[in-house]
Design a protein around this motif. Sequence first.
Motif, mmCIF file in Angstrom:
data_model
loop_
_atom_site.group_PDB
_atom_site.id
_atom_site.type_symbol
_atom_site.label_atom_id
_atom_site.label_comp_id
_atom_site.label_asym_id
_atom_site.label_seq_id
_atom_site.Cartn_x
_atom_site.Cartn_y
_atom_site.Cartn_z
ATOM 1 N N ASP A 265 -9.104 48.100 2.029
ATOM 2 C CA ASP A 265 -8.490 49.115 1.226
ATOM 3 C C ASP A 265 -7.585 50.297 1.546
ATOM 4 O O ASP A 265 -6.775 50.659 0.718
ATOM 5 C CB ASP A 265 -10.141 49.521 0.246
ATOM 6 N N THR B 24 -10.909 40.352 -14.787
ATOM 7 C CA THR B 24 -11.405 41.516 -14.079
ATOM 8 C C THR B 24 -12.456 41.148 -13.093
ATOM 9 O O THR B 24 -13.275 40.198 -13.163
ATOM 10 C CB THR B 24 -12.109 42.475 -14.959
ATOM 11 N N ARG C 177 -15.042 49.189 -6.575
ATOM 12 C CA ARG C 177 -13.797 48.584 -6.703
ATOM 13 C C ARG C 177 -13.412 47.829 -7.933
ATOM 14 O O ARG C 177 -14.351 46.992 -8.122
ATOM 15 C CB ARG C 177 -13.600 47.801 -5.416
ATOM 16 N N GLU D 289 -10.670 45.375 -10.449
ATOM 17 C CA GLU D 289 -9.349 44.602 -10.572
ATOM 18 C C GLU D 289 -9.019 44.118 -11.850
ATOM 19 O O GLU D 289 -10.170 43.604 -12.406
ATOM 20 C CB GLU D 289 -9.281 43.432 -9.422
ATOM 21 N N TRP E 65 -6.083 41.775 -13.853
ATOM 22 C CA TRP E 65 -4.663 41.075 -13.971
ATOM 23 C C TRP E 65 -4.546 40.210 -14.914
ATOM 24 O O TRP E 65 -5.445 39.618 -15.693
ATOM 25 C CB TRP E 65 -4.618 40.471 -12.513
ATOM 26 N N LYS F 75 -1.129 42.898 -11.406
ATOM 27 C CA LYS F 75 -2.494 43.100 -11.074
ATOM 28 C C LYS F 75 -2.442 44.600 -10.553
ATOM 29 O O LYS F 75 -1.524 45.173 -10.060
ATOM 30 C CB LYS F 75 -2.681 42.343 -9.712
ATOM 31 N N GLU G 120 -5.259 47.395 -8.992
ATOM 32 C CA GLU G 120 -6.623 47.625 -8.397
ATOM 33 C C GLU G 120 -6.856 49.196 -8.257
ATOM 34 O O GLU G 120 -6.012 49.898 -8.001
ATOM 35 C CB GLU G 120 -6.512 47.181 -6.922
ATOM 36 N N PHE H 95 -9.903 51.669 -6.544
ATOM 37 C CA PHE H 95 -11.050 51.832 -5.546
ATOM 38 C C PHE H 95 -11.487 53.199 -5.161
ATOM 39 O O PHE H 95 -10.601 54.075 -5.055
ATOM 40 C CB PHE H 95 -10.903 50.884 -4.375
ATOM 41 N N SER I 167 -5.363 53.508 -5.276
ATOM 42 C CA SER I 167 -4.799 52.483 -6.341
ATOM 43 C C SER I 167 -3.836 51.616 -5.448
ATOM 44 O O SER I 167 -2.933 52.053 -4.578
ATOM 45 C CB SER I 167 -4.419 53.029 -7.589
#
Length: 386
Positions: free
Chosen positions: A170, A206, A223, A225, A227, A241, A243, A245, A254
């Motif tokens: 990450d 997700t 976290r 996600e 997309w 996508k 993300e 976290f 991000s």
Amino acid sequence: MNKRFQPLFLFSFNCWRCVIPAVTLTFSLPSNAAESLYTETGNKALNKAKTDTHLTSANPYTTSVNQASLTAVAETDEDAEDDSDLEDWLNETQDSISDSIHDYSTAFDHYLSKKDGEEPLENRSYLKIRFKPRYSHREYFDGDASVRLKLDLPHTEKNWKLIFDTDPDDFDRLEDKQRGISNGDSSNGAIGGFRAQGRNLGNWKTNLDLGLKIKLPLDPFTRAEIWRVDQVSDNWTTRIKQELFYYHSKGPGSLTSLNFYFASPTDPTTILKLSTSAQFLDDDDNWEFVNQAEIFDRINESNLMQYSLGVSADSRPNYSITNSWVSMSWKHRLYKDWLYLAVTPELNFQDEFDYKLNPGIMMELELFFTTIGGIDRLSRKIPTPD
């Protein structure tokens, strides 16, 4: 001696000299019969030499050749036996590890969520081990390894998955993420937790992770996600996508990425991927940007070529290009569908070396353990809309 028999006697004497000394001729033969006897007698002597190591009356040349042949055969058999033993050991090791992962995850899944009378479901748990040494002219050698374990819980109603990762990325640099390069930082610590996987929000999919970094003091994280994939035309596909976290020790981050895929219907084994991505990490207050073009060329079932051209940049202290690179990767299936090797020569032009040429090479050995057969780790496919 009678002159009529003298030629016959000389012929017999010469035949006797040609035959192995252990054989004694007591009569004369025509030439074709003598040749037949010579061959038959020689074969008998060879067979005797195989079983009697103390034979001293056999032809020394024949015995030496025979012994060399026996030695070569023995060495060939020994090599074949060694190869067979190695193959058996590899198969047994792979089966043992895969079965252990499957059995533990199945037992855990059944304990948590399997109802009485419910049919067993396919368990897709796996263990992935990677060794990734990397050498470059100006940065020298960097060795690294990672272990990733996924325990599948197919009977959970909300599709929760147990995750365990010894090498979370990450907070790695965006370039390292996009190029599959490890930063060699062993202080990150492993993470463990649960994942709610594959929930749909309209055309968006997700994932949600909740867990802890297994490091004292314990570091909780979350976290998310989201997309989606869209078919733009017959040849082009897009995937966007996002993300987000958060780690208690480092704060939020991000990652946003947009990918374009192109493949000709007449040649689906060759894929062009164009990607642009941006990452923000709150702990260093920096935006990172990466643009990359890749070509994946599947040569055959055991070999994949990957070509990459890209550039990366940072927003701090001033917006500037941090690296540009070109690389070519050869990925090879070493053994069955669980042992793979990758070799990646590369050329980098980094700001820390005043953009001077920095050649290097990265190698990767991957071991993939699962009971699900037929998984092709070399496969590169364009994502499809759900």
